[in-house]
Design a protein around this motif. Sequence first.
Motif, PDB file in Angstrom:
ATOM      1  N   ASP A  18       0.815  -1.214   0.000  1.00 31.96           N
ATOM      2  CA  ASP A  18       0.000   0.000   0.000  1.00 31.96           C
ATOM      3  C   ASP A  18       0.849   1.266   0.000  1.00 31.96           C
ATOM      4  O   ASP A  18       0.310   2.375   0.088  1.00 31.96           O
ATOM      5  CB  ASP A  18      -0.933   0.015   1.216  1.00 31.96           C
ATOM      6  CG  ASP A  18      -2.050  -1.007   1.096  1.00 31.96           C
ATOM      7  OD1 ASP A  18      -2.391  -1.382  -0.042  1.00 31.96           O
ATOM      8  OD2 ASP A  18      -2.587  -1.423   2.145  1.00 31.96           O
ATOM      9  N   ASP A  19       2.163   1.143  -0.068  1.00 33.23           N
ATOM     10  CA  ASP A  19       3.067   2.292  -0.055  1.00 33.23           C
ATOM     11  C   ASP A  19       3.606   2.585  -1.448  1.00 33.23           C
ATOM     12  O   ASP A  19       3.979   1.665  -2.179  1.00 33.23           O
ATOM     13  CB  ASP A  19       4.259   2.054   0.877  1.00 33.23           C
ATOM     14  CG  ASP A  19       3.862   1.983   2.342  1.00 33.23           C
ATOM     15  OD1 ASP A  19       2.699   2.306   2.661  1.00 33.23           O
ATOM     16  OD2 ASP A  19       4.719   1.616   3.163  1.00 33.23           O
ATOM     17  N   THR A  20       3.649   3.857  -1.789  1.00 34.93           N
ATOM     18  CA  THR A  20       4.270   4.298  -3.036  1.00 34.93           C
ATOM     19  C   THR A  20       5.431   5.207  -2.661  1.00 34.93           C
ATOM     20  O   THR A  20       5.270   6.141  -1.880  1.00 34.93           O
ATOM     21  CB  THR A  20       3.263   5.077  -3.912  1.00 34.93           C
ATOM     22  OG1 THR A  20       2.144   4.233  -4.176  1.00 34.93           O
ATOM     23  CG2 THR A  20       3.891   5.500  -5.223  1.00 34.93           C
TER      24      THR A  20
ATOM     25  N   ARG B  76       0.966   6.616   1.443  1.00 35.28           N
ATOM     26  CA  ARG B  76       0.447   5.357   1.987  1.00 35.28           C
ATOM     27  C   ARG B  76      -1.072   5.327   1.789  1.00 35.28           C
ATOM     28  O   ARG B  76      -1.768   6.224   2.236  1.00 35.28           O
ATOM     29  CB  ARG B  76       0.774   5.246   3.470  1.00 35.28           C
ATOM     30  CG  ARG B  76       2.251   5.070   3.720  1.00 35.28           C
ATOM     31  CD  ARG B  76       2.580   4.898   5.200  1.00 35.28           C
ATOM     32  NE  ARG B  76       3.992   4.668   5.371  1.00 35.28           N
ATOM     33  CZ  ARG B  76       4.898   5.633   5.476  1.00 35.28           C
ATOM     34  NH1 ARG B  76       4.530   6.888   5.430  1.00 35.28           N
ATOM     35  NH2 ARG B  76       6.170   5.327   5.625  1.00 35.28           N
ATOM     36  N   ARG B  77      -1.528   4.276   1.150  1.00 36.59           N
ATOM     37  CA  ARG B  77      -2.971   4.142   0.921  1.00 36.59           C
ATOM     38  C   ARG B  77      -3.626   3.567   2.165  1.00 36.59           C
ATOM     39  O   ARG B  77      -3.172   2.575   2.741  1.00 36.59           O
ATOM     40  CB  ARG B  77      -3.238   3.219  -0.268  1.00 36.59           C
ATOM     41  CG  ARG B  77      -4.726   3.100  -0.604  1.00 36.59           C
ATOM     42  CD  ARG B  77      -4.965   2.216  -1.805  1.00 36.59           C
ATOM     43  NE  ARG B  77      -4.635   0.815  -1.572  1.00 36.59           N
ATOM     44  CZ  ARG B  77      -5.462  -0.069  -0.999  1.00 36.59           C
ATOM     45  NH1 ARG B  77      -6.654   0.295  -0.607  1.00 36.59           N
ATOM     46  NH2 ARG B  77      -5.068  -1.316  -0.840  1.00 36.59           N
ATOM     47  N   ASN B  78      -4.688   4.217   2.581  1.00 38.96           N
ATOM     48  CA  ASN B  78      -5.502   3.693   3.659  1.00 38.96           C
ATOM     49  C   ASN B  78      -6.162   2.411   3.153  1.00 38.96           C
ATOM     50  O   ASN B  78      -6.750   2.410   2.075  1.00 38.96           O
ATOM     51  CB  ASN B  78      -6.560   4.724   4.053  1.00 38.96           C
ATOM     52  CG  ASN B  78      -7.395   4.280   5.228  1.00 38.96           C
ATOM     53  OD1 ASN B  78      -7.730   3.114   5.381  1.00 38.96           O
ATOM     54  ND2 ASN B  78      -7.743   5.246   6.067  1.00 38.96           N
TER      55      ASN B  78
ATOM     56  N   ARG C 234     -10.163   2.886  -2.058  1.00 40.79           N
ATOM     57  CA  ARG C 234     -10.054   2.090  -3.289  1.00 40.79           C
ATOM     58  C   ARG C 234      -8.623   2.141  -3.799  1.00 40.79           C
ATOM     59  O   ARG C 234      -7.963   3.183  -3.703  1.00 40.79           O
ATOM     60  CB  ARG C 234     -10.986   2.650  -4.362  1.00 40.79           C
ATOM     61  CG  ARG C 234     -12.439   2.494  -4.011  1.00 40.79           C
ATOM     62  CD  ARG C 234     -13.314   2.959  -5.125  1.00 40.79           C
ATOM     63  NE  ARG C 234     -12.821   4.204  -5.707  1.00 40.79           N
ATOM     64  CZ  ARG C 234     -13.459   4.917  -6.604  1.00 40.79           C
ATOM     65  NH1 ARG C 234     -14.624   4.549  -7.038  1.00 40.79           N
ATOM     66  NH2 ARG C 234     -12.944   6.025  -7.077  1.00 40.79           N
ATOM     67  N   PRO C 235      -8.097   1.063  -4.358  1.00 40.46           N
ATOM     68  CA  PRO C 235      -6.723   1.051  -4.883  1.00 40.46           C
ATOM     69  C   PRO C 235      -6.652   1.724  -6.257  1.00 40.46           C
ATOM     70  O   PRO C 235      -6.956   1.108  -7.272  1.00 40.46           O
ATOM     71  CB  PRO C 235      -6.385  -0.438  -4.970  1.00 40.46           C
ATOM     72  CG  PRO C 235      -7.707  -1.112  -5.123  1.00 40.46           C
ATOM     73  CD  PRO C 235      -8.711  -0.262  -4.397  1.00 40.46           C
ATOM     74  N   ILE C 236      -6.245   2.994  -6.246  1.00 41.53           N
ATOM     75  CA  ILE C 236      -6.059   3.744  -7.493  1.00 41.53           C
ATOM     76  C   ILE C 236      -4.599   4.188  -7.512  1.00 41.53           C
ATOM     77  O   ILE C 236      -4.240   5.202  -6.898  1.00 41.53           O
ATOM     78  CB  ILE C 236      -7.024   4.942  -7.581  1.00 41.53           C
ATOM     79  CG1 ILE C 236      -8.465   4.454  -7.451  1.00 41.53           C
ATOM     80  CG2 ILE C 236      -6.808   5.694  -8.893  1.00 41.53           C
ATOM     81  CD1 ILE C 236      -9.489   5.548  -7.347  1.00 41.53           C
ATOM     82  N   PRO C 237      -3.722   3.412  -8.185  1.00 39.06           N
ATOM     83  CA  PRO C 237      -2.277   3.677  -8.139  1.00 39.06           C
ATOM     84  C   PRO C 237      -1.880   5.092  -8.556  1.00 39.06           C
ATOM     85  O   PRO C 237      -0.903   5.630  -8.036  1.00 39.06           O
ATOM     86  CB  PRO C 237      -1.697   2.639  -9.095  1.00 39.06           C
ATOM     87  CG  PRO C 237      -2.707   1.553  -9.158  1.00 39.06           C
ATOM     88  CD  PRO C 237      -4.038   2.236  -8.983  1.00 39.06           C
TER      89      PRO C 237
END
Length: 85
Positions: A17-19, A40-42, A46-49
């Motif tokens: 979940d980390d970029t 960091r995505r919660n 939704r997973p939107i890169p």
Amino acid sequence: MEAKQWTVEIYITEQGDDTHARAVLTTRGTSTVTGRGVARRNPLDRPIPEIGDELAASRALEDLAVRLHDVAADDIVELAGPVDA
């Protein structure tokens, strides 16, 4: 007047979940300054890169700007010489 060109390359990697982003500024004299950023995505989002890429890259550029300002400030102090009291 001579035009100068500096290049900024942004490298983006994802780990779960980390970029992570790294912004590398290269000047004509081959000096480099590097900034870093992370997003960091919660897990509830939704997973939107693309959003993680944008946030991490913007944070890397922000860090790069601060570091470049520090380089300029150090150069000014070095070239100013001793201060007479």
